[in-house]
Design a protein around this motif. Structure first.
Motif, PDB file in Angstrom:
ATOM      1  N   LEU A 595       0.872  -1.168   0.000  1.00  0.00           N
ATOM      2  CA  LEU A 595       0.000   0.000   0.000  1.00  0.00           C
ATOM      3  C   LEU A 595       0.903   1.209   0.000  1.00  0.00           C
ATOM      4  CD1 LEU A 595      -2.822   1.373   0.346  1.00  0.00           C
ATOM      5  CD2 LEU A 595      -2.364   1.349   2.809  1.00  0.00           C
ATOM      6  N   ASN A 596       0.653   2.129  -0.921  1.00  0.00           N
ATOM      7  CA  ASN A 596       1.418   3.368  -0.878  1.00  0.00           C
ATOM      8  C   ASN A 596       0.507   4.551  -1.152  1.00  0.00           C
ATOM      9  OD1 ASN A 596       1.686   2.958  -4.013  1.00  0.00           O
ATOM     10  ND2 ASN A 596       2.844   1.285  -3.087  1.00  0.00           N
ATOM     11  N   ARG A 597       0.692   5.548  -0.330  1.00  0.00           N
ATOM     12  CA  ARG A 597      -0.043   6.801  -0.485  1.00  0.00           C
ATOM     13  C   ARG A 597       0.933   7.923  -0.164  1.00  0.00           C
ATOM     14  NH1 ARG A 597      -2.376   4.766   4.539  1.00  0.00           N
ATOM     15  NH2 ARG A 597      -1.539   5.986   6.301  1.00  0.00           N
ATOM     16  N   ALA A 598       0.516   9.124  -0.351  1.00  0.00           N
ATOM     17  CA  ALA A 598       1.393  10.272  -0.144  1.00  0.00           C
ATOM     18  C   ALA A 598       2.077  10.212   1.224  1.00  0.00           C
ATOM     19  CB  ALA A 598       0.595  11.568  -0.267  1.00  0.00           C
ATOM     20  N   GLY A 599       3.408  10.104   1.234  1.00  0.00           N
ATOM     21  CA  GLY A 599       4.187  10.140   2.472  1.00  0.00           C
ATOM     22  C   GLY A 599       4.324   8.820   3.200  1.00  0.00           C
ATOM     23  N   TYR A 600       3.702   7.743   2.718  1.00  0.00           N
ATOM     24  CA  TYR A 600       3.695   6.482   3.481  1.00  0.00           C
ATOM     25  C   TYR A 600       3.718   5.297   2.535  1.00  0.00           C
ATOM     26  CZ  TYR A 600       1.670   2.599   6.195  1.00  0.00           C
ATOM     27  OH  TYR A 600       1.429   1.384   6.790  1.00  0.00           O
ATOM     28  N   MET A 601       4.428   4.248   2.945  1.00  0.00           N
ATOM     29  CA  MET A 601       4.409   2.991   2.207  1.00  0.00           C
ATOM     30  C   MET A 601       4.380   1.826   3.181  1.00  0.00           C
ATOM     31  SD  MET A 601       8.199   1.772   1.351  1.00  0.00           S
ATOM     32  CE  MET A 601       7.600   0.194   1.906  1.00  0.00           C
ATOM     33  N   ARG A 602       3.700   0.770   2.748  1.00  0.00           N
ATOM     34  CA  ARG A 602       3.612  -0.473   3.512  1.00  0.00           C
ATOM     35  C   ARG A 602       3.914  -1.609   2.558  1.00  0.00           C
ATOM     36  NH1 ARG A 602      -2.256  -1.500   5.250  1.00  0.00           N
ATOM     37  NH2 ARG A 602      -2.396  -2.851   3.426  1.00  0.00           N
ATOM     38  N   PHE A 603       4.739  -2.552   3.000  1.00  0.00           N
ATOM     39  CA  PHE A 603       5.158  -3.623   2.098  1.00  0.00           C
ATOM     40  C   PHE A 603       5.140  -4.957   2.843  1.00  0.00           C
ATOM     41  CE2 PHE A 603       8.185  -6.289  -0.179  1.00  0.00           C
ATOM     42  CZ  PHE A 603       7.818  -6.076  -1.494  1.00  0.00           C
ATOM     43  N   ASP A 604       4.353  -5.913   2.331  1.00  0.00           N
ATOM     44  CA  ASP A 604       4.288  -7.256   2.907  1.00  0.00           C
ATOM     45  C   ASP A 604       5.142  -8.199   2.057  1.00  0.00           C
ATOM     46  OD1 ASP A 604       2.472  -6.100   4.569  1.00  0.00           O
ATOM     47  OD2 ASP A 604       0.714  -7.069   3.692  1.00  0.00           O
ATOM     48  N   PHE A 605       5.845  -9.097   2.733  1.00  0.00           N
ATOM     49  CA  PHE A 605       6.735  -9.995   1.986  1.00  0.00           C
ATOM     50  C   PHE A 605       6.829 -11.347   2.680  1.00  0.00           C
ATOM     51  CE2 PHE A 605       9.104  -7.662   5.098  1.00  0.00           C
ATOM     52  CZ  PHE A 605      10.056  -8.522   5.617  1.00  0.00           C
ATOM     53  N   THR A 615      19.323  -5.920  10.716  1.00  0.00           N
ATOM     54  CA  THR A 615      18.790  -6.167   9.371  1.00  0.00           C
ATOM     55  C   THR A 615      17.924  -5.003   8.914  1.00  0.00           C
ATOM     56  OG1 THR A 615      18.832  -8.557   9.720  1.00  0.00           O
ATOM     57  CG2 THR A 615      17.398  -7.736   7.976  1.00  0.00           C
ATOM     58  N   LYS A 616      17.095  -4.495   9.822  1.00  0.00           N
ATOM     59  CA  LYS A 616      16.244  -3.360   9.459  1.00  0.00           C
ATOM     60  C   LYS A 616      17.101  -2.145   9.094  1.00  0.00           C
ATOM     61  CE  LYS A 616      13.732  -3.918  13.233  1.00  0.00           C
ATOM     62  NZ  LYS A 616      12.727  -3.728  14.299  1.00  0.00           N
ATOM     63  N   SER A 617      18.155  -1.926   9.850  1.00  0.00           N
ATOM     64  CA  SER A 617      19.048  -0.802   9.548  1.00  0.00           C
ATOM     65  C   SER A 617      19.719  -0.984   8.189  1.00  0.00           C
ATOM     66  CB  SER A 617      20.119  -0.668  10.635  1.00  0.00           C
ATOM     67  OG  SER A 617      19.531  -0.316  11.876  1.00  0.00           O
ATOM     68  N   GLY A 692       8.297   0.695  11.177  1.00  0.00           N
ATOM     69  CA  GLY A 692       7.619  -0.464  11.755  1.00  0.00           C
ATOM     70  C   GLY A 692       7.957  -1.751  11.027  1.00  0.00           C
ATOM     71  N   GLU A 693       7.977  -2.852  11.777  1.00  0.00           N
ATOM     72  CA  GLU A 693       8.153  -4.189  11.206  1.00  0.00           C
ATOM     73  C   GLU A 693       7.358  -5.137  12.076  1.00  0.00           C
ATOM     74  OE1 GLU A 693       9.754  -8.201  10.609  1.00  0.00           O
ATOM     75  OE2 GLU A 693      10.018  -7.014  12.437  1.00  0.00           O
ATOM     76  N   SER A 694       6.468  -5.938  11.449  1.00  0.00           N
ATOM     77  CA  SER A 694       5.569  -6.768  12.236  1.00  0.00           C
ATOM     78  C   SER A 694       5.175  -8.008  11.456  1.00  0.00           C
ATOM     79  CB  SER A 694       4.311  -5.968  12.611  1.00  0.00           C
ATOM     80  OG  SER A 694       3.655  -5.518  11.440  1.00  0.00           O
ATOM     81  N   VAL A 703       6.809  -4.420   6.536  1.00  0.00           N
ATOM     82  CA  VAL A 703       7.596  -3.239   6.901  1.00  0.00           C
ATOM     83  C   VAL A 703       6.795  -2.004   6.512  1.00  0.00           C
ATOM     84  CG1 VAL A 703       9.876  -4.298   6.789  1.00  0.00           C
ATOM     85  CG2 VAL A 703       8.873  -3.346   4.716  1.00  0.00           C
ATOM     86  N   GLU A 704       6.908  -0.967   7.330  1.00  0.00           N
ATOM     87  CA  GLU A 704       6.245   0.298   7.051  1.00  0.00           C
ATOM     88  C   GLU A 704       7.287   1.396   7.078  1.00  0.00           C
ATOM     89  OE1 GLU A 704       2.096   0.541   9.041  1.00  0.00           O
ATOM     90  OE2 GLU A 704       3.259  -0.830  10.305  1.00  0.00           O
TER      91      GLU A 704
END
Length: 886
Positions: A595-605, A615-617, A692-694, A703-704
């Motif tokens: 999901l991506n919108r202005a200023g934000y993205m969310r990615f499932d994998f 790893t996140k860094s 975020g990571e969940s 990841v967000e």
């Protein structure tokens, strides 16, 4: 004849007869009324309904399907399978009944050396709709079928409709007679397993309305263009051509069954119940393999729940066959080898598929172990209380909350000499199914009638100009208000506007719709949403803020430039993060949604464990290095096969046409199929900050990130917070973690000392509590509120000590306290009190009811709690009342 060979002959035959061969669509359909592609016609619905012009006059395909409404019949009949393949030939206003009958009969009865399937006409029967004299006559004149082999049947079997207004028509089915060894004579009308339906020809010729049920409706008239929709069950034809008794013994399924036999050490064909279990394993493992190959992953709802259910039924069946340990490594490998000739993806994507399968099996085996522990306790309590039956509610709780199958509950209960209240369990299951069906019906009722878009779509596809333009002049082709076509919409109304061209992006591929306005002579429309109700048609949901808009008027779409810029940044950032994930974790970390919108993205994998901070860094650093490197972003439109050959990644479940748009960032480093809007160079993304990571399932992570100015503002806010902490704690920034840890340790030590003081204060009250016992009925009773306590354990410990002080007479102790902001009551009884009928669990429930909560436990020690600490005196009084009434 192998299954793949039957499919090849079918497609070759129809290709020679002028049909376009269409690849199978995904098992994941984009039809909101369906979870899966449940029939061969599902991908062709827009063409059959006339909502979208067909790109070809006639077509043929081998469509993958999943259907689980008959899941309980799997393994019990020769033909029920959850995954199946439907061979179909289609005519969109081209040939009709005569052509469909000729094609089907010729392919079925032609010799193998001529490319046919070599069925003996003497083994075939035909059914037609009872009023369809035309089809009845054509079977005789075209195919030469004798009257005694043609049966007329009613609407319930030989009339097709979706159950919604739209196209419908009679159908004609072809059956194979397996012979007298399989049932009585009499043809398909006997509804016997002897006669196996292998091909259904649907003659879609009528428009229906006022649909009261699937078989009760009004026929408006004939369709302007009549269609043919046929389906030949590949598995059914395969088990007949291979000379085996059922679909589970065909070449694509039998290897899994044989492997299950070997793992169990039991014999196939020796025991009916075992045979059903072997077939369930074979079917469900193959179905799960195919769902995983199309991107479905196990979860607790939707498609993922169906997959999880199939996999867990297979595990359960292996357990009932005597195998308690893991088996998926072998069973799925065997299924892969059986299916890879027909579907190479199960081999090329094997690492990801097997990762999900093995993780789900490991999770469920743990669930079984945990459920067994809970069930063992329930068995023990039932026996201790003198009962012989486990409550249906407990069995349902195990099933619904813990995923523990009822079959295993029944098996374990039987081994313990107990039964299960199956009627109560079934009632709860029926209630749950009723809720699910009501939800599905509500969802179906909420679907828009897409026929309203048919005439608009017939004028051509909506042209999207937004890749290059933020403003586009066009004209209003149509207006809809509350789903009804209108000539105009006025100020204050919400309407759908259909334009010939638009610069506004319609929500798809994870990118939300553009914001903006549509303006024209004397009116302005605020754009609330942009969607594609049918393929190729863009609908703008708007509020008329000024004036009146009418069909035929000029219209200019104006995109909110700032919002689009931020949306482009977020979408391109999603691609960068995906590439960084694959660099860091490997190629199995594939996309499962975004999901991506202005200023934000969310990615499932796809990934089975939490990411470490390091790893996140690393992912964040790789992504921002790509931003810094100012990588060129290019797009190309090319053939789907060419794009895949170039290594472009596609999103599972997404439908792609013959030509696709491929987006490269830094060349092949990030190469994906994507119709979204993107920046021109990666530096325009600005900044990516992972926030975020969940977990979003057993084998999926999320990841967000904030992007661009939103990422900067978030980091600036964190900087201000750190500055405030350094000032308040008078500690340099780099020493903040150590200082905060020191304060936490001090607070913990202080809390421990306070708890010790509170425990000692409670213990000091022991003599007074024991000395204050009163008599209630035949019991010596202590029922007191302690005020506050550090923990429920302290209350329980004190209650036990008071009980011990009261001697051997029948004694009950009930102590209440506020632990934190929650009230707790602990009830204990001695042996004499229990012999007299006092049960701590019953008394604790009485107290908990007064507290507005719940409770229970053993007969000697029990606990209750609630939400209303002020009701503790009433709760203790309820204990006394219960004892007095005993």
């Amino acid at each position: 004849m192998k299954t793949a060979e039957i499919a090849r002959r079918f497609l070759d035959y129809f290709e020679k007869n002028g049909h376009t061969i269409v690849p199978s669509a995904s098992l994941v359909t984009d039809d909101p009324a369906l979870l899966f592609t449940v029939a061969g016609m599902v991908p062709f619905i827009p063409y059959l309904s006339g909502d979208v012009p067909s790109p070809y006059p006639r077509a043929a395909d081998n469509q993958k399907c999943i259907r689980t409404n008959d899941i309980e019949e799997v393994g019990k009949t020769p033909r029920h399978g959850t995954f199946f393949q439907m061979l179909g030939n289609w005519s969109f206003g081209d040939y009709f009944k005569e052509g469909a009958i000729r094609f089907a009969w010729t392919l079925l009865t032609s010799p193998e050396e001529e490319g046919g399937l070599a069925f003996d006409p003497a083994d075939l029967w035909v059914t037609v709709y009872e009023e369809d004299d035309e089809a009845y006559g054509l079977w005789q004149s075209v195919a030469g079928v004798s009257e005694d082999r043609i049966q007329r049947l009613g609407k319930d079997t030989n009339y097709w409709s979706t159950g919604l207004p739209g196209p419908a028509g009679p159908c004609s089915e072809i059956f194979f007679d397996r012979g007298p060894a399989y049932g009585i004579d009499g043809g398909p009308a006997t509804d016997d397993d002897r006669y196996v339906e292998i091909w259904n020809l649907v003659f879609m010729q009528y428009e229906i309305t006022n649909v009261r049920s699937k078989y009760d409706f009004d026929i408006v008239g004939e369709l302007p263009a009549k269609n043919i929709d046929t389906g030949m069950g590949l598995e059914r034809v395969a088990f007949i051509k291979q000379g085996v008794d059922n679909m589970y013994e065909t070449d694509q399924v039998r290897p899994v069954l044989d492997r299950a036999v070997a793992l169990s050490g039991r014999t196939y064909g020796a025991n009916h119940e075992d045979d059903v279990r072997f077939r369930v394993v074979a079917d469900h493992v193959r179905s799960s393999l195919m769902l995983l190959s199309d991107g479905v992953t196990p979860s607790n709802d939707g498609r993922g729940y169906i997959l999880r259910r199939l996999m867990r039924r297979a595990i359960r069946s292996m357990r009932l066959l005597g195998v308690d340990g893991p088996t998926f490594a072998e069973l799925f490998t065997t299924s892969r080898d059986a299916m890879k000739e027909a579907y190479p993806v199960v081999e090329t994507d094997w690492q990801r598929i097997s990762q999900y399968a093995l993780a789900e099996e490991e999770t469920f085996l743990r669930t079984l172990a945990a459920g067994s522990t809970i069930l063992d306790e329930s068995v023990a309590q039932t026996k201790a209380s003198g009962g012989t039956r486990i409550a249906g509610a407990e069995a349902f709780l195990l099933h619904d909350t813990y995923g523990f199958p009822i079959d295993l509950t029944l098996e374990i209960a039987e081994e313990a000499g107990l039964t299960v209240d199956r009627n109560a369990f079934d009632t709860l299951m029926q209630e749950q199914r009723a809720r699910a069906k009501a939800d599905a019906k509500a969802r179906k009722r909420q679907l828009a009638d897409t026929s309203v878009y048919r005439d608009l779509r017939a004028q051509g596809e909506t042209v999207f100009t937004g890749y290059t333009d933020l403003e586009t002049e066009s004209s209003v082709l149509g207006l809809l208000v509350d789903g009804v076509s209108v000539d105009r919409a006025t100020t204050g109304q919400i309407a759908e506007v259909i334009l010939a061209e638009t610069a506004l992006y319609a929500e798809s591929g994870g990118q939300v719709a553009d914001k903006g306005v549509i303006v024209g002579p004397g009116y302005e429309l605020e754009v609330l949403d942009v969607q594609k109700p049918v393929p190729g048609l863009v609908s703008h949901t708007v509020e008329v803020t000024t004036g009146e808009v009418g069909v035929g008027q000029a219209a200019t779409t104006v995109v909110d430039a700032a919002n689009r810029r931020a949306a482009r940044q977020a979408h391109s950032a999603t691609h960068l993060v995906h590439a960084a994930l694959r660099d860091t974790l490997g190629k199995t970390a594939t996309q499962a949604g975004s999901l991506n919108r202005a200023g934000y993205m969310r990615f499932d994998f796809a990934w089975g464990q939490a990411l470490s901070d390091a790893t996140k860094s690393e992912i964040e650093e790789i992504s921002n290095n790509a931003v810094r490197d100012n990588l060129e972003v290019t797009t190309r439109v090319l053939a789907l096969d060419e794009a895949k050959a170039a290594g472009a990644m596609a999103l599972f479940g997404e439908k792609y046409g013959e030509t696709v748009r491929m987006v490269d960032i830094g060349g092949p480093w990030s190469r994906e199929l994507c119709a979204g809007t993107h920046v021109s160079t990666s530096s325009e993304v600005g900044l990516i900050s992972l926030v975020g990571e969940s977990s979003v399932g057993a084998s999926n992570r999320r990841v967000e990130a904030l992007v661009g100015l939103d990422a900067f503002r978030s980091l600036a806010a964190e900087r201000a917070l750190v500055s405030q902490l350094t000032s308040t704690l008078k500690t340099p920034r780099e020493q903040l973690p150590a200082r905060i840890a020191e304060l936490q340790a001090s607070l913990k030590a202080a809390e421990k000392k306070i708890a010790q003081f509170e425990s000692r204060a409670l213990a000091d009250r022991l003599p007074a509590l024991a000395g204050g016992a009163t008599t209630v009925g035949t019991y010596r009773v202590v029922a007191e509120s302690l005020g506050t306590a550090a923990s429920a354990d302290d209350v329980r410990s004190l209650a036990l000590q008071v009980r011990d002080r009261l001697g051997s007479d029948a004694a009950v102790v009930a102590l209440g306290a506020a632990v934190g902001d929650r009230p707790v009551v602990v009830v204990v009884t001695n042996e004499a009190a229990r012999a007299a009928g006092a049960k701590a669990g019953v008394l604790a429930k009485a107290a908990a009811t007064a507290l507005g909560g719940g409770g229970g436990g053993r007969d000697d020690v029990a606990q209750g709690g609630g939400t209303d600490a002020a009701a503790l005196p009433s709760a203790l009084g309820a204990v006394k009342d219960a004892l007095g009434a005993a």
